[in-house]
Design an enzyme around this catalytic site. Structure first.
Site, PDB file in Angstrom:
ATOM      1  CG  HIS A   1      -0.384   0.298   2.519  1.00 30.40           C
ATOM      2  ND1 HIS A   1      -0.063  -0.683   3.425  1.00 30.40           N
ATOM      3  CD2 HIS A   1      -0.066   1.467   3.119  1.00 30.40           C
ATOM      4  CE1 HIS A   1       0.416  -0.126   4.526  1.00 30.40           C
ATOM      5  NE2 HIS A   1       0.433   1.180   4.356  1.00 30.40           N
TER       6      HIS A   1
ATOM      7  CG  ASP B   1      -0.057  -3.993   2.655  1.00 28.28           C
ATOM      8  OD1 ASP B   1       0.369  -3.527   1.579  1.00 28.28           O
ATOM      9  OD2 ASP B   1      -0.454  -3.273   3.591  1.00 28.28           O
TER      10      ASP B   1
ATOM     11  CB  SER C   1       3.270   1.531   6.261  1.00 27.02           C
ATOM     12  OG  SER C   1       2.117   1.422   7.034  1.00 27.02           O
TER      13      SER C   1
END
Length: 495
Positions: free
Chosen positions: A119, A149, A223
């Site tokens: 993402h 992911d 992230s």
């Protein structure tokens, strides 16, 4: 750009992040994380992306009007005059906006292989990374996987790059220390520490959820960063936080290294993920289903249907089997089977243990590759009118024998044997009825075939005699099968 998923009144925020390392041995907090941080920081990078978005300009100086606004319609029709009195179309031409986002990543190979979250880089037109010394390099995508992911990037550098190695997350325990390094809020090179708070977390972000939870401080921009144990090994890839405000509240999630390494190896080799499949549709074994079958617990995955010419059909899997072990891994819940099968080598033949009418059976099954382009959703269709007039009411269901007229009207093949549901008394309040509908065919009761109303009655009476409060109906509906537990009333009088 931060992605948010609402969960129980809060939000799962896919913040680009890095986590803290965990101790494999139960030991006290170190006096300092300085030496470990100094060793690891050079291998952690900041990830910056740019996405070009074409935007249709509304008239009136390019100002945006809500869809359907009368102003939008007015300026669409009449436009704006230019200095010569002619209508100008400069504001009607699309323009390009640049959307920028940031995240974290880490180098796993001196030749420039970088791991981050999918993402972080998904749909980006440009990706660049910044090393700890400030060097900026353009990155290309080697492969990405939206189910777990993860993404693999490649950069070209003049010299070998510092890198870190993966460790075995299964050797770390709840309460162990972990370190996170990343790029929160674009600040870069930030180290935080915490512990492993929980394992095997399912946050409903995808079919293969199996996260490590940590209380290490993680925020937007972390992230894709690594979670380290106290040996400096990567045991997780930080992926999401749980927060109502978007800031850190001490609940972060990382993809375990054992899961990540399988995906990363495939992305590096094939540019995509190759997952295993066995060709069954499954459902959870609820407490009601377990009670109806006299099981000690609700472990396992219940087979709803077996695909034709699939590994499961060839291995002898049957409708109603409960898969309790796959290739040596105990299946406690449905997602355990999904993840285990997906990570099993394609083409390998492995043992699978099922419960069939209370008995354990060991099957040998060969793994196929999952075609992730095909949907996996159950179809929902309404039942039509039935053809038989000889009916009987049982547990708030009106049943009829499955005759030729009903088969023709409902397009039910000759090889489907069972009892037809002609109506359902939803107002009775009986638990489970709302999953049934007129036109369903009851093919099994408590995993025993039924072909007549009398068969259904006998199986229900047997459940009551055994002191069970639930009966499990297996029903057929237009090509699909389902298992539906229905509550029983011990004092119910037969009509």
């Amino acid at each position: 750009m931060t992605l948010i998923k609402k969960v129980s009144g809060a939000f799962i925020i896919l913040a680009y992040m890095v986590l803290t390392p965990s101790l494999s041995n139960a030991q006290g907090a170190p006096d300092s994380f300085a030496d470990l941080s100094e060793e690891l920081l050079p291998a952690v990078v900041n990830v910056y992306t740019t996405q070009n978005i074409r935007v249709d300009r509304n008239r009136r100086g390019g100002g945006a009007f809500p869809p359907g606004s009368p102003f939008e319609e007015f300026f669409r029709r009449f436009g704006e005059p230019n200095q010569d009195g002619e209508e100008s179309d400069r504001n009607s031409r699309p323009r390009v906006q640049q959307r920028r986002s940031l995240g974290s990543g880490f180098i796993i190979d001196a030749e420039g292989i970088i791991i981050t979250n999918n993402h972080v880089i998904d749909e980006a037109d440009e990706i660049s990374i910044r090393l700890q010394d400030g060097t900026e390099l353009e990155a290309e995508v080697i492969g990405k996987d939206d189910k777990v992911d993860l993404a693999v990037l490649k950069v070209e550098a003049d010299e070998p790059l510092p890198f870190v190695r993966f460790g075995d997350d299964t050797q770390s325990r709840v309460g162990d220390w972990v370190l996170a390094i990343g790029n929160p809020l674009g600040l870069g090179g930030t180290v935080t520490a915490g512990i492993i708070s929980a394992r095997n977390r399912n946050i409903n972000s995808g079919p293969y959820d199996d996260y490590i939870q940590t209380d290490a401080a993680i925020n937007r921009g972390n992230s894709g960063g690594p979670m380290f144990n106290m040996d400096g090994e990567v045991i997780g890839v930080n992926t999401a936080i749980y927060s109502q405000t978007g800031g850190n509240i001490g609940i972060g999630f990382a993809v375990p290294s054992t899961q990540a390494q399988i995906v990363i190896a495939q992305l590096r080799e094939y540019g995509r993920t190759k997952r295993g499949r066995i060709g069954v549709r499954i459902t959870e074994v609820s407490d009601e289903i377990a009670e109806s079958l006299g099981l000690e617990n609700s472990n396992g995955a219940l087979v709803n249907s077996v695909e034709e010419d699939s590994p499961s059909e060839r291995a002898g899997v049957e409708f109603g089997d409960i898969i309790i072990e796959f290739n040596g891994t105990e299946i406690k819940e449905m997602r355990d089977l999904t993840s285990t099968v997906a990570n099993t080598e394609i083409g390998s033949t492995v043992p699978m243990i099922v419960l069939r009418e209370g008995e354990r059976k060991t099957l040998r099954i060969t793994i196929d590759e999952l075609d992730e382009g095909n949907g996996d959703e159950e179809e929902s269709s309404e039942g039509d009118d039935e053809g038989s007039s000889d009916t009987e009411s049982i547990i708030d269901l009106t049943l009829a024998e499955l005759d030729d007229d009903a088969r023709e009207e409902l397009e039910i093949d000759e090889d489907i044997q069972g009892v037809l549901i002609t109506s359902v008394d939803y107002d009775s309040g009986r638990e489970g009825l709302r999953r049934l509908r007129r036109g369903d065919v009851i093919v099994e009761v408590t995993q025993r075939d039924v072909s007549s109303i009398e068969d259904v009655k006998e199986r229900i009476e047997a459940q009551k005699s055994a002191g069970r409060s639930v009966v499990l109906l297996s029903v057929y509906r237009r090509g699909e099968y389902a298992h539906v537990p229905i509550s029983l009333d011990e004092d119910e009088e037969e009509e």
